[in-house]
Scaffold this motif. Structure first.
Motif, PDB file in Angstrom:
ATOM      1  N   UNK A 319      64.313  63.138  58.081  1.00  0.00           N
ATOM      2  CA  UNK A 319      65.299  62.577  58.754  1.00  0.00           C
ATOM      3  C   UNK A 319      64.876  63.097  60.367  1.00  0.00           C
ATOM      4  N   UNK A 320      65.285  62.151  61.411  1.00  0.00           N
ATOM      5  CA  UNK A 320      65.410  62.870  62.922  1.00  0.00           C
ATOM      6  C   UNK A 320      63.786  62.421  63.154  1.00  0.00           C
TER       7      UNK A 320
ATOM      8  N   UNK B 310      54.073  58.240  64.385  1.00  0.00           N
ATOM      9  CA  UNK B 310      54.383  59.713  64.155  1.00  0.00           C
ATOM     10  C   UNK B 310      54.736  59.881  62.595  1.00  0.00           C
ATOM     11  N   UNK B 311      54.978  58.679  62.049  1.00  0.00           N
ATOM     12  CA  UNK B 311      55.435  58.686  60.481  1.00  0.00           C
ATOM     13  C   UNK B 311      55.350  57.395  59.959  1.00  0.00           C
ATOM     14  N   UNK B 312      54.940  57.402  58.631  1.00  0.00           N
ATOM     15  CA  UNK B 312      55.174  55.907  58.133  1.00  0.00           C
ATOM     16  C   UNK B 312      55.244  56.052  56.448  1.00  0.00           C
ATOM     17  N   UNK B 313      56.324  55.434  55.900  1.00  0.00           N
ATOM     18  CA  UNK B 313      56.490  55.370  54.669  1.00  0.00           C
ATOM     19  C   UNK B 313      56.688  54.119  53.935  1.00  0.00           C
ATOM     20  N   UNK B 314      56.446  53.867  52.566  1.00  0.00           N
ATOM     21  CA  UNK B 314      56.945  52.667  51.882  1.00  0.00           C
ATOM     22  C   UNK B 314      56.246  52.506  50.672  1.00  0.00           C
ATOM     23  N   UNK B 315      56.812  51.911  49.923  1.00  0.00           N
ATOM     24  CA  UNK B 315      56.276  51.589  48.250  1.00  0.00           C
ATOM     25  C   UNK B 315      55.984  52.816  47.511  1.00  0.00           C
ATOM     26  N   UNK B 316      54.940  52.900  46.857  1.00  0.00           N
ATOM     27  CA  UNK B 316      54.735  54.004  46.001  1.00  0.00           C
ATOM     28  C   UNK B 316      53.833  55.047  46.488  1.00  0.00           C
ATOM     29  N   UNK B 317      54.274  56.220  46.764  1.00  0.00           N
ATOM     30  CA  UNK B 317      53.228  57.425  47.176  1.00  0.00           C
ATOM     31  C   UNK B 317      52.751  58.303  46.311  1.00  0.00           C
ATOM     32  N   UNK B 318      53.414  58.321  45.101  1.00  0.00           N
ATOM     33  CA  UNK B 318      53.108  59.144  44.104  1.00  0.00           C
ATOM     34  C   UNK B 318      51.642  59.339  43.613  1.00  0.00           C
ATOM     35  N   UNK B 319      51.365  59.962  42.625  1.00  0.00           N
ATOM     36  CA  UNK B 319      49.968  60.191  42.086  1.00  0.00           C
ATOM     37  C   UNK B 319      49.739  58.484  41.093  1.00  0.00           C
ATOM     38  N   UNK B 320      48.313  58.345  41.110  1.00  0.00           N
ATOM     39  CA  UNK B 320      48.128  57.141  40.380  1.00  0.00           C
ATOM     40  C   UNK B 320      48.232  55.673  41.069  1.00  0.00           C
ATOM     41  N   UNK B 321      48.712  54.830  40.391  1.00  0.00           N
ATOM     42  CA  UNK B 321      49.041  53.491  40.875  1.00  0.00           C
ATOM     43  C   UNK B 321      50.194  52.837  40.399  1.00  0.00           C
ATOM     44  N   UNK B 322      51.019  52.117  41.208  1.00  0.00           N
ATOM     45  CA  UNK B 322      52.162  51.366  40.835  1.00  0.00           C
ATOM     46  C   UNK B 322      52.071  50.103  41.594  1.00  0.00           C
ATOM     47  N   UNK B 323      52.061  49.116  40.757  1.00  0.00           N
ATOM     48  CA  UNK B 323      51.700  47.711  41.283  1.00  0.00           C
ATOM     49  C   UNK B 323      53.122  47.180  41.713  1.00  0.00           C
ATOM     50  N   UNK B 324      53.659  47.425  43.163  1.00  0.00           N
ATOM     51  CA  UNK B 324      55.141  47.268  43.542  1.00  0.00           C
ATOM     52  C   UNK B 324      54.629  46.550  44.836  1.00  0.00           C
ATOM     53  N   UNK B 325      55.615  45.651  45.253  1.00  0.00           N
ATOM     54  CA  UNK B 325      55.681  45.239  46.631  1.00  0.00           C
ATOM     55  C   UNK B 325      57.320  45.739  46.691  1.00  0.00           C
ATOM     56  N   UNK B 363      63.631  41.231  58.196  1.00  0.00           N
ATOM     57  CA  UNK B 363      64.382  41.570  59.042  1.00  0.00           C
ATOM     58  C   UNK B 363      63.790  43.002  59.512  1.00  0.00           C
ATOM     59  N   UNK B 364      64.210  43.576  60.684  1.00  0.00           N
ATOM     60  CA  UNK B 364      63.725  44.952  61.066  1.00  0.00           C
ATOM     61  C   UNK B 364      65.104  45.491  61.729  1.00  0.00           C
ATOM     62  N   UNK B 365      65.368  46.688  61.482  1.00  0.00           N
ATOM     63  CA  UNK B 365      66.299  47.442  62.257  1.00  0.00           C
ATOM     64  C   UNK B 365      65.782  48.789  62.794  1.00  0.00           C
ATOM     65  N   UNK B 366      66.271  49.193  63.878  1.00  0.00           N
ATOM     66  CA  UNK B 366      65.770  50.443  64.537  1.00  0.00           C
ATOM     67  C   UNK B 366      66.925  51.442  64.692  1.00  0.00           C
ATOM     68  N   UNK B 367      66.212  52.622  64.708  1.00  0.00           N
ATOM     69  CA  UNK B 367      67.214  53.909  65.116  1.00  0.00           C
ATOM     70  C   UNK B 367      66.532  54.702  66.226  1.00  0.00           C
ATOM     71  N   UNK B 368      67.126  55.245  67.202  1.00  0.00           N
ATOM     72  CA  UNK B 368      66.433  55.671  68.430  1.00  0.00           C
ATOM     73  C   UNK B 368      67.101  57.228  68.436  1.00  0.00           C
ATOM     74  N   UNK B 369      65.932  58.042  68.652  1.00  0.00           N
ATOM     75  CA  UNK B 369      65.965  59.341  68.513  1.00  0.00           C
ATOM     76  C   UNK B 369      65.940  59.993  69.846  1.00  0.00           C
TER      77      UNK B 369
END
Lengths: 466, 466
Positions: A319-320, B310-325, B363-369
């Motif tokens: 967060x943040x 500074x950061x990025x995340x999405x989808x499967x980030x654990x060990x091994x593989x997952x065939x996900x969109x 679509x895209x949404x934004x938050x400002x910190x």
């Protein structure tokens, strides 16, 4: 009257008994992922063994490091040379969670009236107990009417499909002689619709990699260093952002080498399929199909290779805000491959694609989780003719040849370890909710499946092949 | 002899007493992030209040929702019109964890002999107790020699700097009249080296956003749908990958509007600074500076705007593989801004950059910190002349004008709420290990700092300004 006609009549007249036997099997909670159910998985294997033995099969339940594998042989009619078919199915099921979303207990099969007639609701109703029972019940009918099944048959049933079949490849290798047949018949795929059978003749392969880009030796403050040091997330996204061109084609060097255009007749058949795209896409929250230019939705899924990023992570994701330039960033990236593409060559090309675009002071490392080629089942074999003929005999419709966007690893293993082609003929529907609460199987699909397998046996036995 | 000369001699002759007083303050574990130390934070405020009161300041300790803010006024010599300076420092410190990595207890200051002479090792030794004591001790010396300090001074000390100064902006707004002065003098930055003072005249601003791209309504299987649906990670990386051009410049529309090239003399001064780039970069695991073409390392950090993910995340980030969109993917993205850039205009441009590149159904949404402009301190003011003159008087060297890559929020707040420019003159060194175990402050830096502030007071009082 051909021998098969009496069998098809028997299938219809004994259908309620077939439903009853399927329900017996569905009552066994053979969840393979959860060790607590190991005894039930074995009980399901034993249930299948008992049925097959009653029809004259010689059955062996083989131990593995995981759940048992059942192999059953039936020599067919004495003194007659017939085709030899290897049937595959699985008797394990997915967990039922979340149980609270089921309308009835997942292991107490419920017969429910719905828009397409009756259906059976239970975990495994379609995947794969209902499907497996289509050929088991076809054997029952042949056995009941004629005292035996009309061809030489080997049945291979496993209890680990839902956990990725960890024991199967080695088992196939070690039992290759025993399992060799003319071709494999796998019943774990879908029909086109409730009335129209389908044969899956194309499956995409899968190259699945994880890539990690490393830059500075440790995380840095983006104010104190930003603009003067390589940011691994910038680098990674910069590379990933170049994978597709403006036409949605994949830019890895040599990616399309060996990819053949479909023959005109197959293309025409695919383009002629009555797919309601708006409905298909609407269920996904989409209004149109995306991807490679100049291809229809089904062509894109069944016949064209892809590259999707399946996961990405790096830097601060809480967060943040945190003004960090991380030391590394990673992604999981997979290519769906079509027949003709070489997974190893593409893997090397992906690695070069990254390496050629890395700035100084950055490195990239890879891990591979899957590498399997796309599969194309020959459609001009006598076995395929028999299967198509049987489908028509049973349903009075031509089965359509379809593709599958995903991989079915066993098809590759049967090719690799047994040298056999696989014909995928299945009777599930897209809305069967496999792996989800309220999984169901239409009784109409069950009946079509039993009739189809009975008729295929008839075609194969009648010497219209081989 | 000027009045200041006696003061500088007093600074030198009483230096051990100054060190002793600093050590008294360092013994108070005024950790502001941990409520367990709230009493100690207050005790540190009281300690400073007592010192200032003893030198003739009128001191008020103001309550806030967090830790107290101390304001002290000294009218300066009676009947004389002098410049009025607002001094800023903070008496709170970072936590000492991990305590086991300290060579001596963090709140028992140790005087240690090292390559640059003696240093004091303790939490807060540099940040900011040692630095704050440079002007406090300059007051002590003036008061001891002449019975008063020679100008009108207001001192603002806070106890929440290490937690982001949550109470300060509102306090400044509510006490604007009381705090107004001719300029602010902040001592919380670094010298160029142990012998060479520095004035930080440029700070980069910060626009910090979070962006989330959404595609399908739910996660999809990459085999069953891949190639025909928009993948939000593909979309996001496709957009992020376009942010920089081949020369490392940022491609947001209008990003460089208002960015001025440095005046030749400042550029020449920056390029003339004796920076050991190989050493600087080697400590980061790098061999060369990266970034905008045609700029040196220090220009890139001090004078040029950036965009870092500074950061990025999405989808499967654990060990091994997952065939996900996945249904969505997110990133945190920040721009360091230089004077002349409008944070709001750039925020709008970033949003357009995403929106113009979004495929249908996404679509895209934004938050400002954060959104703060870059800051440039005028170098042609009389106050700057006085400060530069004082540094030269005290150290016999010209102070260098440097930039800072990061933001110092108080500088913006002083401008916004009090209408004041800030001169940042500090005496820390890059290797002071602030926020880390074994934080230290060179006693040579402490002495230079006290002498410098004493001399600056002399310059300001001598009417060489204003």
């Amino acid at each position: 009257m051909l021998p098969v006609d009496a069998v098809l009549r028997k299938v219809d007249s004994s259908f309620e008994e077939s439903v009853g036997r399927l329900c017996e099997l569905l009552r066994i909670p053979s969840v393979s992922t959860d060790p607590a159910y190991a005894g039930d998985v074995r009980r399901a294997a034993q249930w299948c063994a008992d049925r097959l033995a009653a029809m004259g099969f010689t059955v062996t339940i083989h131990e593995t490091p995981g759940h048992p594998i059942l192999v059953a042989h039936n020599p067919g009619p004495a003194g007659v040379e017939t085709p030899h078919v290897l049937y595959y199915g699985h008797y394990d099921v997915q967990p039922a969670d979340p149980v609270e979303l089921w309308n009835s207990p997942p292991f107490e099969p419920a017969i429910v009236e719905a828009e397409r007639g009756r259906r059976v609701v239970a975990r495994g109703a379609a995947d794969d107990k209902g499907q497996t029972m289509t050929f088991m019940e076809a054997f029952e009918a042949w056995h009941a009417v004629h005292g035996s099944i009309p061809i030489r048959a080997t049945v291979l049933l496993e209890g680990e499909e839902e956990t990725g079949s960890p024991s199967l490849p080695r088992f196939l290798k070690e039992h290759a002689e025993e399992l060799r047949a003319d071709f494999c018949l796998v019943t774990d795929t879908n029909a086109w619709d409730v009335d129209t059978p389908a044969i899956t003749t194309r499956l995409r392969g899968l190259l699945y990699l994880e890539a990690t880009v490393t830059g500075p030796s440790h995380d840095l403050h983006s104010g104190l260093f930003g603009g003067a040091v390589p940011n691994p997330i910038n680098v990674l996204t910069g590379i990933l952002g170049q994978i597709h061109d403006a036409d949605g084609r994949v830019r890895f060097d040599g990616f399309y080498d060996g990819v053949r255009e479909l023959p005109d007749d197959l293309l025409a058949q695919i383009r002629g399929l009555p797919l309601d795209e708006a409905q298909f896409l609407g269920a996904l929250g989409l209004t149109r199909s995306h991807g490679e230019a100049g291809r229809t939705l089904l062509e894109r899924i069944w016949t064209r290779p892809t590259c999707d990023i399946n996961g990405i992570w790096g830097g601060y994701t809480g967060e943040g805000s945190k003004t960090v330039i991380p030391a590394k960033a990673s992604c999981k990236l997979s290519c769906r491959l079509v027949p003709g593409q070489d997974p190893a060559a593409i893997e090397a090309s992906v690695e070069r694609f990254f390496e050629e675009r890395l700035p100084a002071d950055c490195t990239v490392s890879f891990r591979r989780f899957s590498s399997s080629p796309g599969i194309e089942v020959p459609t001009d074999t006598p076995w395929m003719q028999a299967v198509r003929g049987g489908l028509k005999d049973a349903t009075e419709r031509d089965g359509v040849l379809i593709g599958g966007g995903g991989s079915i690893p066993i098809v590759g293993w049967f090719r690799e370890h047994l040298g056999l082609d696989t014909i995928l003929v299945g009777f599930g529907l897209d809305d069967d909710r496999i792996h989800s609460p309220n999984e169901k199987f239409e009784l109409k699909c069950l009946r079509n499946g039993i009739r189809s397998h009975a008729a295929i046996l008839g075609r194969l036995a009648a010497g219209q092949v081989g």
